[in-house]
Structures are given as structure tokens and as C-alpha cells.
Design a protein around this motif. Sequence first.
Motif, mmCIF file in Angstrom:
data_model
loop_
_atom_site.group_PDB
_atom_site.id
_atom_site.type_symbol
_atom_site.label_atom_id
_atom_site.label_comp_id
_atom_site.label_asym_id
_atom_site.label_seq_id
_atom_site.Cartn_x
_atom_site.Cartn_y
_atom_site.Cartn_z
ATOM 1 N N ASN A 161 0.587 -1.103 0.127
ATOM 2 C CA ASN A 161 -0.480 -0.201 -0.300
ATOM 3 C C ASN A 161 0.766 1.095 -0.188
ATOM 4 O O ASN A 161 0.592 1.831 -0.947
ATOM 5 C CB ASN A 161 -0.876 -0.397 2.138
ATOM 6 N N ALA A 162 2.182 1.251 0.882
ATOM 7 C CA ALA A 162 2.340 2.025 1.004
ATOM 8 C C ALA A 162 4.275 2.074 0.009
ATOM 9 O O ALA A 162 4.569 3.871 0.314
ATOM 10 C CB ALA A 162 2.901 2.797 2.804
ATOM 11 N N GLY A 163 4.329 1.555 0.195
ATOM 12 C CA GLY A 163 6.017 1.036 -0.439
ATOM 13 C C GLY A 163 6.867 0.629 0.665
ATOM 14 O O GLY A 163 6.623 1.474 1.663
ATOM 15 N N GLU A 164 7.926 0.040 -0.065
ATOM 16 C CA GLU A 164 9.065 -0.397 0.609
ATOM 17 C C GLU A 164 9.392 0.545 1.909
ATOM 18 O O GLU A 164 9.474 0.315 2.364
ATOM 19 C CB GLU A 164 10.214 -1.208 0.063
ATOM 20 N N ALA A 165 10.141 1.871 0.709
ATOM 21 C CA ALA A 165 11.295 2.883 1.654
ATOM 22 C C ALA A 165 10.393 3.190 2.446
ATOM 23 O O ALA A 165 11.036 3.798 3.875
ATOM 24 C CB ALA A 165 11.368 3.391 0.733
ATOM 25 N N ARG A 166 9.068 3.429 3.070
ATOM 26 C CA ARG A 166 7.775 4.145 4.042
ATOM 27 C C ARG A 166 7.969 2.978 5.258
ATOM 28 O O ARG A 166 8.019 3.579 5.572
ATOM 29 C CB ARG A 166 6.699 4.305 3.509
ATOM 30 N N ILE A 167 7.538 2.273 4.391
ATOM 31 C CA ILE A 167 7.136 0.742 5.452
ATOM 32 C C ILE A 167 9.098 1.435 6.782
ATOM 33 O O ILE A 167 9.407 0.577 6.992
ATOM 34 C CB ILE A 167 7.230 -0.647 5.202
ATOM 35 N N VAL A 168 9.679 0.787 5.510
ATOM 36 C CA VAL A 168 11.181 0.325 6.118
ATOM 37 C C VAL A 168 11.607 2.182 6.885
ATOM 38 O O VAL A 168 11.560 2.185 8.056
ATOM 39 C CB VAL A 168 12.334 0.560 5.711
ATOM 40 N N ALA A 170 9.181 3.903 9.092
ATOM 41 C CA ALA A 170 7.943 3.617 10.248
ATOM 42 C C ALA A 170 8.881 2.491 11.260
ATOM 43 O O ALA A 170 8.737 2.405 12.147
ATOM 44 C CB ALA A 170 6.698 2.338 10.056
ATOM 45 N N VAL A 171 9.198 0.796 10.281
ATOM 46 C CA VAL A 171 9.970 0.020 11.506
ATOM 47 C C VAL A 171 11.413 1.042 11.757
ATOM 48 O O VAL A 171 11.158 0.816 13.063
ATOM 49 C CB VAL A 171 10.526 -0.786 10.258
ATOM 50 N N VAL A 172 12.084 1.126 11.431
ATOM 51 C CA VAL A 172 13.456 1.804 12.067
ATOM 52 C C VAL A 172 12.609 3.614 12.944
ATOM 53 O O VAL A 172 13.782 3.304 14.290
ATOM 54 C CB VAL A 172 14.139 2.996 10.801
ATOM 55 N N ARG A 173 11.846 4.223 12.676
ATOM 56 C CA ARG A 173 11.716 5.440 13.618
ATOM 57 C C ARG A 173 10.934 4.357 14.989
ATOM 58 O O ARG A 173 11.440 4.899 16.134
ATOM 59 C CB ARG A 173 10.449 5.488 13.691
ATOM 60 N N ALA A 174 10.323 2.989 14.795
ATOM 61 C CA ALA A 174 10.032 2.092 16.058
ATOM 62 C C ALA A 174 11.097 1.778 16.921
ATOM 63 O O ALA A 174 10.582 1.482 17.798
ATOM 64 C CB ALA A 174 8.568 2.200 15.461
ATOM 65 N N LYS A 175 11.712 1.216 15.707
ATOM 66 C CA LYS A 175 12.447 0.914 16.641
ATOM 67 C C LYS A 175 13.443 1.625 17.454
ATOM 68 O O LYS A 175 14.099 1.660 18.817
ATOM 69 C CB LYS A 175 13.926 -0.342 15.248
ATOM 70 N N ILE A 176 14.048 2.998 16.542
ATOM 71 C CA ILE A 176 14.887 3.636 17.618
ATOM 72 C C ILE A 176 14.199 4.800 18.831
ATOM 73 O O ILE A 176 14.571 4.570 20.242
ATOM 74 C CB ILE A 176 14.960 5.119 17.108
ATOM 75 N N GLN A 196 22.321 10.334 15.846
ATOM 76 C CA GLN A 196 22.875 9.801 15.208
ATOM 77 C C GLN A 196 21.540 9.015 13.990
ATOM 78 O O GLN A 196 21.598 9.571 12.607
ATOM 79 C CB GLN A 196 24.188 9.322 14.924
ATOM 80 N N TYR A 197 21.034 7.988 14.801
ATOM 81 C CA TYR A 197 20.108 7.369 14.197
ATOM 82 C C TYR A 197 18.991 8.562 13.901
ATOM 83 O O TYR A 197 18.268 8.270 12.710
ATOM 84 C CB TYR A 197 19.635 6.220 15.245
ATOM 85 N N ARG A 198 18.625 9.375 14.222
ATOM 86 C CA ARG A 198 17.264 10.067 13.986
ATOM 87 C C ARG A 198 17.460 11.250 13.183
ATOM 88 O O ARG A 198 17.043 11.186 12.116
ATOM 89 C CB ARG A 198 17.227 10.798 15.114
ATOM 90 N N TYR A 216 18.537 2.443 4.842
ATOM 91 C CA TYR A 216 18.501 1.121 5.036
ATOM 92 C C TYR A 216 18.946 0.037 5.276
ATOM 93 O O TYR A 216 19.087 -0.677 6.450
ATOM 94 C CB TYR A 216 18.500 0.242 3.170
ATOM 95 N N LYS A 217 20.453 0.750 5.306
ATOM 96 C CA LYS A 217 21.909 0.666 6.261
ATOM 97 C C LYS A 217 21.483 0.009 7.701
ATOM 98 O O LYS A 217 21.779 -0.329 8.842
ATOM 99 C CB LYS A 217 22.943 1.015 5.930
ATOM 100 N N LEU A 218 20.309 0.946 8.096
ATOM 101 C CA LEU A 218 20.240 1.504 9.846
ATOM 102 C C LEU A 218 19.227 0.241 9.941
ATOM 103 O O LEU A 218 18.759 -0.075 10.570
ATOM 104 C CB LEU A 218 19.671 2.786 10.058
ATOM 105 N N TYR A 219 17.869 -0.011 9.156
ATOM 106 C CA TYR A 219 17.257 -0.960 9.004
ATOM 107 C C TYR A 219 18.095 -2.099 9.904
ATOM 108 O O TYR A 219 17.351 -2.832 10.234
ATOM 109 C CB TYR A 219 16.400 -0.429 7.726
#
Length: 446
Positions: A161-168, A170-176, A196-198, A216-219
Motif C-alpha cells: 500500500n505505502a511502498g517499501e521505503a515508507r515501511i522501512v 516506519a520500522v526504523v523510527r519505531a525501533k529507535i 545519529q539514528y534520528r 536501509y543500512k540502519l534498518y
Amino acid sequence: MKKILLLFLSIMFLFADILNNKNLEVLNALNINEGFIENRGLQKLYKIYSKKKKEYFLNVLENGYDYLPLIKQSILKSDVPKELISVAMAESYLTTSAKSHKKAIGLWQFMPRTAKRYGLKIDEYVDERKDPIKSTEAAVEYLSYLHKFFGKWYLAIMAYNAGEARIVEAVVRAKIDKLCSSMGKRKCKKDKTIEQYRQIVRDYQRRGRYAFGKLYKLYKKLNNIPINLSELMKFQKGLSRQYLPKETRRYILKILAMSFLFNSDDFIQYTNAYLLNSGVISDLKPVEVPPGTSLYYVSKILNVPYREIRKYNLHLNYSFSPPYKYYIYIPYKKLAEFKLKFHPKRFFMVYKVKKGDTLSKIASKYDTKVRIIKDFNKIGRFLRIGQKLVIPLNSIYVKYKVKKGDSLRKIAREFGIDYKKLIKVNELKNTTIRVGQILKVPQGLK
């Protein structure tokens, strides 16, 4: 106090309605933790679907009855969970001609770039996003790729629905945020690594795909931090950009609520026709045809209404096949009859170029496009007097404007038909015609 008790009892009644083994199996199949069954938004949507929209969904399923076996067949041949039938339902409500405001088309709402990436042909003559079989096979391949990319089916569905990049993102932000929470607020604010992550996330939000590589590397780096759907769906106060777009949050709830509804014994009994549990044998059969095959001709030899044949072949942009070997769909039960009666035959108008003719004039006269005439005749933009052009017919009739000196017999001879047919199709009372009069001239089906 009484109101609170009533509210509590209504929530418990709804929860009891949604909490059953079949629904938990749906969650497990999509890699969603069972606790998500308690999501208030999901419970509310399921209640709406099960109590108020049963008849609506039944009508949608009946409209898509021809395509359900095709979708099931593709899904059962793959490793994709059967619950993903609900993706097609959510995307297009099983309408092959569905079109979004973003120009996504077909059962699975493919954008042109993604469609071509998964082998769907789009040109002047065909748009295979409207082909129920090919688009479903492409969707299964795309969803399988997304599952391999993310490792979870629910993430694959949201990425569809949203595209791979948008979900990557979302996952990265939630994990941070989860990592930060485990450290404590004060320590987190001073932690340089977290900052640095943010910054990587902010850089991606500002620059888009140009900064996706670092994101993506951070993901991948944060892969060891577990995250679930409930955490991704969590609303963050004060932020305009949530983990997931509002549309995607609604989308995953919609898929789950539909899957719960379609799996319920109550809904299956309600349909009576057992639409979702019908066999996987498709009623449609693809058959190869030569360039320029008229759907009117196929309709006539099979004694099937043209409207029905056209409905099965919405991936064709015109009422004839393209100027290269291709296929059309016919009812499976008509296959033997097709093999017996079909003779390779093109329905064209052979036109001899006259003085003053241009491609645009000829195209207008025969209700077609300049590009089509060029492609079928393999010519450029220049014509010569006496040149013969093959004009593929776009409809059962062509328009003819009566000129000085014309008669019905003369026009009939020019088009190679019986003049009595001209009288009949134009509902003329006699053979009198006038200059400038527009006549419908039947073609192809003699």
C-alpha cells in the motif's frame, strides 16, 4: 457508573464476537501477534462489516465471481497466505477496470512502473493490469518479494500500500523509539548514537530516495530489535507524521476485518453460494489469436453476447487484438466450439489512398487512431496516392459522410456489402440519401 458498565459490557460482547480460533489463525498466518485481536479500531471495523455490510460484500463477491477462482488458483500455487485474497478486495473490490486517482489500475491496482517491473505489458493496444490472471500472478510475485524483503506478511501488505521505503522508515523510527525507551528519557536525549539514528531518518524524510541507502543500512543494523504491529500502529501525540500513514493504518485493519468476515461461518452461510469456497477451476480460457482478431467475430461464432466477451477482455484497449500475436479470454465451456469454428481472420478495411488524404483524416473516418494505422501498416507519416492501407476496425460500424454523386448501391460496392444492409442498420425508409448525411456502415460481420 451505569454508563461505564454498559460501555464495558458492549466492548466485552464485541471482543467475544471477534475472539475465535479462525481469527487467531488469520493473525498467525500474517505474522501478527495474537494480542492485536484487542485493537479497538479492528474490533470496530469488524463490527461494521459483520453487522451492516454483509449484503454489500456479497454483491461485490458476486460481481467478481469470474475472478475469484483465478485469484485462488494463483495463491494456492504459491506460498502466499490465502488471506491475501482480501488485498484484491481492498484494492479494487474485484473490479478489473478499477482506477485510482493516482492512476493505479486493475484488480491489484498496479502503478505503471511496478506493473512493468513484474512483467505486465502496457502499450497502445493492451494494459495487462486489467488481465485478472496475469495481474494476479504479478501481485503474488510482488507480495512474495515484499515478504522476503521484510520477513513478515503484515509488513509486506502495508508495503504493497505505502511502498517499501515508507515501511522501512516506519520500522526504523519505531525501533529507535523502543531503544530509546529502554534507556530512559534522560539518557536517551544525551546519547550520540540515538541522535545519529534520528538524523538519518530526518535526512531521508527531507531528501527521499537519495538518502534511502543510509536508512536501509540502519534498518538492517536494528534487525535484532523486535517490533510488532501494535507498536507500529501506536499513535504519537504531537506528530503530524506518524510511524505509518493514516491510509496504511486503515488499509491493514481493512484487510484483517475482511479476512475475519470471509472466514466466519456466519458469513459463509449468509452467502449461500459459498463464493469464497468455490472450486479453483476458472471459467475463462486464454486462446492465442492472430493480429487484429475482432471480438465481434468471436462473439458471433461462439454465440456469446459481445458485452460478455468484452468484459472478459478488458485488458484489450480496443475491440480487436493488437498487431502482434496475442491472446483473448473465452468461456472455458466454449473452447471446443472455438477450435471448431474459429478461422484466422482479420477484420480490416482495405483503403486506397486518394488525393488530399492524410493519416488523421483516414483515422477519423474509420473511428481509429493514427498510431494504430501506422503500426498495422508499418509506415511513417507520409502517404502516396494509390497506396493501400489496412485499417483495423474499432467497432462493428464505420462512419461514412455522404458525398455528391453517392448512392446507397455505390457506397455498398465501395465497402463490399449488400446495400440492403445499409438500409436496415440506418433504419432508412427508402433509398434516398442526402449530401452530408452520416451513415453507419456495417463491417466485419457479414
